[in-house]
Every structure is written in C-alpha cells, then in structure tokens.
Design a protein around this motif. Structure first.
Motif, PDB file in Angstrom:
ATOM      1  N   LEU A 114      -6.383  16.688  -5.430  1.00 27.57           N
ATOM      2  CA  LEU A 114      -6.782  15.483  -4.707  1.00 27.57           C
ATOM      3  C   LEU A 114      -8.269  15.219  -4.898  1.00 27.57           C
ATOM      4  CD1 LEU A 114      -4.840  15.902  -1.346  1.00 27.57           C
ATOM      5  CD2 LEU A 114      -4.335  14.318  -3.222  1.00 27.57           C
ATOM      6  N   PRO A 115      -8.692  13.976  -4.776  1.00 30.18           N
ATOM      7  CA  PRO A 115     -10.124  13.682  -4.860  1.00 30.18           C
ATOM      8  C   PRO A 115     -10.846  14.228  -3.635  1.00 30.18           C
ATOM      9  CG  PRO A 115      -8.889  11.713  -4.272  1.00 30.18           C
ATOM     10  CD  PRO A 115      -7.875  12.770  -4.597  1.00 30.18           C
ATOM     11  N   ALA A 116     -12.169  14.213  -3.702  1.00 29.73           N
ATOM     12  CA  ALA A 116     -12.962  14.700  -2.572  1.00 29.73           C
ATOM     13  C   ALA A 116     -12.781  13.785  -1.364  1.00 29.73           C
ATOM     14  CB  ALA A 116     -14.436  14.753  -2.975  1.00 29.73           C
ATOM     15  N   THR A 117     -12.879  14.370  -0.197  1.00 28.97           N
ATOM     16  CA  THR A 117     -12.791  13.582   1.040  1.00 28.97           C
ATOM     17  C   THR A 117     -13.804  12.442   0.992  1.00 28.97           C
ATOM     18  OG1 THR A 117     -12.062  15.510   2.285  1.00 28.97           O
ATOM     19  CG2 THR A 117     -13.014  13.684   3.546  1.00 28.97           C
ATOM     20  N   GLY A 122     -14.604   9.804   3.715  1.00 28.54           N
ATOM     21  CA  GLY A 122     -14.472   9.144   5.011  1.00 28.54           C
ATOM     22  C   GLY A 122     -13.037   9.185   5.484  1.00 28.54           C
ATOM     23  N   SER A 123     -12.546   8.057   5.980  1.00 31.63           N
ATOM     24  CA  SER A 123     -11.181   7.998   6.507  1.00 31.63           C
ATOM     25  C   SER A 123     -10.188   7.520   5.463  1.00 31.63           C
ATOM     26  CB  SER A 123     -11.141   7.076   7.727  1.00 31.63           C
ATOM     27  OG  SER A 123     -11.576   5.781   7.368  1.00 31.63           O
ATOM     28  N   ARG A 124     -10.647   7.401   4.215  1.00 30.24           N
ATOM     29  CA  ARG A 124      -9.743   6.954   3.154  1.00 30.24           C
ATOM     30  C   ARG A 124      -8.628   7.976   2.950  1.00 30.24           C
ATOM     31  NH1 ARG A 124     -14.931   5.916   1.731  1.00 30.24           N
ATOM     32  NH2 ARG A 124     -15.487   3.780   1.184  1.00 30.24           N
ATOM     33  N   ILE A 125      -7.454   7.463   2.615  1.00 31.53           N
ATOM     34  CA  ILE A 125      -6.315   8.347   2.353  1.00 31.53           C
ATOM     35  C   ILE A 125      -6.439   8.898   0.937  1.00 31.53           C
ATOM     36  CG2 ILE A 125      -3.808   8.461   2.138  1.00 31.53           C
ATOM     37  CD1 ILE A 125      -3.695   6.241   4.261  1.00 31.53           C
ATOM     38  N   LEU A 126      -6.258  10.190   0.793  1.00 28.93           N
ATOM     39  CA  LEU A 126      -6.394  10.835  -0.513  1.00 28.93           C
ATOM     40  C   LEU A 126      -5.033  10.929  -1.192  1.00 28.93           C
ATOM     41  CD1 LEU A 126      -8.841  13.722   0.465  1.00 28.93           C
ATOM     42  CD2 LEU A 126      -9.374  11.393  -0.288  1.00 28.93           C
ATOM     43  N   GLY A 127      -4.967  10.469  -2.424  1.00 33.95           N
ATOM     44  CA  GLY A 127      -3.719  10.521  -3.177  1.00 33.95           C
ATOM     45  C   GLY A 127      -4.002  10.668  -4.652  1.00 33.95           C
ATOM     46  N   GLN A 128      -2.961  10.866  -5.427  1.00 36.68           N
ATOM     47  CA  GLN A 128      -3.086  10.968  -6.880  1.00 36.68           C
ATOM     48  C   GLN A 128      -2.632   9.684  -7.549  1.00 36.68           C
ATOM     49  OE1 GLN A 128      -0.479  14.175  -6.725  1.00 36.68           O
ATOM     50  NE2 GLN A 128      -2.037  15.692  -6.296  1.00 36.68           N
ATOM     51  N   ILE A 129      -1.710   9.018  -6.910  1.00 34.69           N
ATOM     52  CA  ILE A 129      -1.204   7.731  -7.388  1.00 34.69           C
ATOM     53  C   ILE A 129      -1.163   6.822  -6.169  1.00 34.69           C
ATOM     54  CG2 ILE A 129       0.804   6.501  -8.320  1.00 34.69           C
ATOM     55  CD1 ILE A 129       1.602   9.088  -9.742  1.00 34.69           C
ATOM     56  N   GLY A 130      -1.462   5.552  -6.366  1.00 36.59           N
ATOM     57  CA  GLY A 130      -1.386   4.658  -5.226  1.00 36.59           C
ATOM     58  C   GLY A 130      -1.600   3.215  -5.612  1.00 36.59           C
ATOM     59  N   ALA A 131      -1.475   2.358  -4.620  1.00 39.98           N
ATOM     60  CA  ALA A 131      -1.696   0.933  -4.831  1.00 39.98           C
ATOM     61  C   ALA A 131      -2.048   0.317  -3.491  1.00 39.98           C
ATOM     62  CB  ALA A 131      -0.454   0.260  -5.405  1.00 39.98           C
ATOM     63  N   HIS A 132      -2.811  -0.761  -3.571  1.00 39.30           N
ATOM     64  CA  HIS A 132      -3.158  -1.495  -2.359  1.00 39.30           C
ATOM     65  C   HIS A 132      -3.436  -2.924  -2.772  1.00 39.30           C
ATOM     66  CE1 HIS A 132      -5.762  -1.844   1.535  1.00 39.30           C
ATOM     67  NE2 HIS A 132      -4.713  -2.634   1.515  1.00 39.30           N
ATOM     68  N   LYS A 177       0.845  -1.189   0.000  1.00 39.14           N
ATOM     69  CA  LYS A 177       0.000   0.000   0.000  1.00 39.14           C
ATOM     70  C   LYS A 177       0.890   1.252   0.000  1.00 39.14           C
ATOM     71  CE  LYS A 177      -3.063   0.123   3.269  1.00 39.14           C
ATOM     72  NZ  LYS A 177      -3.599   0.328   4.643  1.00 39.14           N
ATOM     73  N   TYR A 178       0.627   2.160  -0.949  1.00 36.28           N
ATOM     74  CA  TYR A 178       1.308   3.445  -0.915  1.00 36.28           C
ATOM     75  C   TYR A 178       0.440   4.495  -1.600  1.00 36.28           C
ATOM     76  CZ  TYR A 178       2.677   3.425  -5.877  1.00 36.28           C
ATOM     77  OH  TYR A 178       2.662   3.449  -7.245  1.00 36.28           O
ATOM     78  N   PHE A 179       0.684   5.752  -1.245  1.00 39.80           N
ATOM     79  CA  PHE A 179      -0.064   6.870  -1.814  1.00 39.80           C
ATOM     80  C   PHE A 179       0.915   7.994  -2.127  1.00 39.80           C
ATOM     81  CE2 PHE A 179      -2.520   4.606   1.333  1.00 39.80           C
ATOM     82  CZ  PHE A 179      -3.674   4.261   0.638  1.00 39.80           C
ATOM     83  N   LEU A 180       0.729   8.634  -3.270  1.00 40.68           N
ATOM     84  CA  LEU A 180       1.570   9.757  -3.660  1.00 40.68           C
ATOM     85  C   LEU A 180       0.705  10.981  -3.940  1.00 40.68           C
ATOM     86  CD1 LEU A 180       4.041   8.117  -6.235  1.00 40.68           C
ATOM     87  CD2 LEU A 180       4.469   8.622  -3.826  1.00 40.68           C
ATOM     88  N   LYS A 181       1.270  12.138  -3.670  1.00 45.21           N
ATOM     89  CA  LYS A 181       0.599  13.380  -4.054  1.00 45.21           C
ATOM     90  C   LYS A 181       1.669  14.434  -4.298  1.00 45.21           C
ATOM     91  CE  LYS A 181      -0.127  15.269   0.628  1.00 45.21           C
ATOM     92  NZ  LYS A 181      -1.117  15.818   1.572  1.00 45.21           N
TER      93      LYS A 181
END
Lengths: 83, 192
Positions: free
Chosen positions: B112-115, B117-127, B94-98
């Motif tokens: 960034l995308p809209a909020t 919940g508790s999800r992490i906001l990023g522009q690039i990522g993987a899980h 799991k990683y997130f970039l912005k």
C-alpha cells in the motif's frame, strides 16, 4: 437493479456472489425472499423507465416552450446544449 | 538404469557450461524434491474467477472467489502476487482494492502507499463524478517476502461507496449490449 432490490428487501445484505449467494457484513448467508426480490426488482425497473420517460417529456416540453417564444432550433441547442 | 551418487558436477576444463540430457530428453525433478534455482519460478498457483460479485460498504471486505492459497517451499522464497479485475461501480463511482496476506489468523496489508491523511489506501481504485459507469480494468503486482513455509492465503478486498460490481457491468441486462468478464489472482514462488 437486482442488487438494489435485494438491499431494499434485505437491508442487512452487503455482498452477492454469483448473483445468488447473499451475505451480511459478518459474512453470514442471508436467505433471500425471491418473490419479494423479484417484485422489488420489477418496481425499480418501472420506476427507472418512468424517470427516463419523464426526462424525455420534460425535454420536449422545454423545447416546445422555447420554440413558442420564437427561438430557432439552433438557438435552443446553443442555449441548452441539446435539441 | 544406473545411479550416480556425487556431491558436485562441474563443467570440464575451462568450460562454464553444464548440459543435462539432449534435445528430446526429459530431465525430471521428482515430486517432493526441491530444485534450488535462485531467481526462477518454482511454483505457480492461480485462480480465475468467472462468476460475478457485488459489494456495498465503505470498509474493506473480502471479494468472494478472488483468493488463493500457496505454501512456499522455503522461508527464503519470494512470492510474486498479481491480480487483474474488471469492475464497475455506482454512487460516485468510487472504489478501492487491495490484496492482503493471511497466515494463520494474521492478516497483513501488502504494497500500500504511505498514509496520506484520511485518504483511503488502495492498490487499484477509481473516483469519478460523471453520470456514466464504465467497466474498468485494474491490475496490480507485488513481490512479497513472507518468510514462512506455512500455507499463505492471498485475497483481494474491496471498499466502495455505492455498489461495486465485479465481472459485470452496473446494468446487467441480458442483451448483447452488456458483457460478463473474468478476473484472476496469481501467485508465483520465486526461489531465492
């Protein structure tokens, strides 16, 4: 492996630039104890190699025991998903 | 050498085409002068990062080496920001970039995308949940409107669970089975 070794020796390290420049969470450079890092890297590599060898031995042992019970190789593969 | 001082040059008659010079000629805009050409790129700054970087931490932190500075020539200019990464990660992969904008001491998130919940906001990522750790390519582009002529720093930040490796594989064994890569960030000033 080396980054994990650095973290084990220097728990405050959170980043490593160009494999040499280590920093803590506040961006402060952490001077690495290279001898300890190298020793820990070697220990982790040995630990990983042992784990891989043990997994292979366990797999072979399981195969042999199933074979001794009378299962064919095809049946063992069907049961376990591997030879 | 002669010098022509006028306020406006326009095509002659019904023509709507104005030509400066001829094939092989050089038309020069002097250094320090500003060419007003709406929609055109008037400045490009780029950083190619060919060293490795490793990070662990679930809060966003700067990726050392993946940043640049650009000073817009006009407050009306747009800045097209683009970055590419090649990275890998351990843990649950799991990683997130912005990319963020820094002007003076003020840091601003961009694109960034809209909020949610508790999800992490990023522009690039993987899980992922697999047991392999592939080298992953990421890419992001954003058109910024900074409204300033002050120096701007655009920098990429990362958050991860486990360890995140940029420009290398998780396993960095010195053999032909593994590679090293290049990541980059580019900013283009677009005239308004």
């Amino acid at each position: 492996m080396r980054f994990q070794a650095i973290r084990n020796v220097h728990p405050s390290v959170v980043s490593l630039y160009d494999e040499t420049e280590a920093k803590d969470k506040d961006g402060n450079i952490v001077i690495l104890d290279q001898a300890k890092v190298d020793a820990e890297t070697a220990r982790l590599e040995t630990e990983q190699a042992n784990a891989v060898a043990q997994k292979a031995a366990d797999k072979q042992s399981a195969h042999d025991k199933l074979s001794a019970l009378g299962l064919s190789d095809a049946e063992i593969i069907a049961l376990t998903g591997g030879a | 050498m002669s010098k022509l001082n006028v306020d406006t040059i326009e095509p002659e008659g019904a023509s709507t085409t104005l030509t400066l010079g001829a094939s092989g000629d050089t038309v020069t805009i002097p250094s320090g002068a500003t060419l007003s050409a709406p929609g055109h790129v008037i400045q490009v700054v780029s950083t190619n990062m060919n060293t490795t970087f490793t990070y662990t931490g679930t809060t966003y932190s700067d990726v050392t080496g993946l940043s640049l500075s650009i000073t817009p020539s006009s407050t009306s200019s747009k800045i097209l920001v683009h970055y590419d990464t090649v990275s890998a990660t351990t843990g649950s992969y799991k990683y997130f970039l912005k990319v963020v904008r820094l002007i003076g001491a003020t840091t601003t998130d961009l694109g960034l995308p809209a909020t949610a919940g508790s999800r992490i906001l990023g522009q690039i990522g993987a899980h992922g949940w697999n047991t392999v750790a592939p080298d992953m390519v990421g890419s992001f582009t954003f058109l910024d409107s900074p409204s300033t002529t002050s120096a701007i720093t655009y920098k990429v930040q990362v958050s991860t669970e486990g360890a995140w490796y940029l420009n290398r594989s998780v396993d960095d064994t010195d053999s032909a089975d593994f590679g090293r890569y290049v990541s980059n960030i580019t900013a283009m000033e677009v005239a308004a």
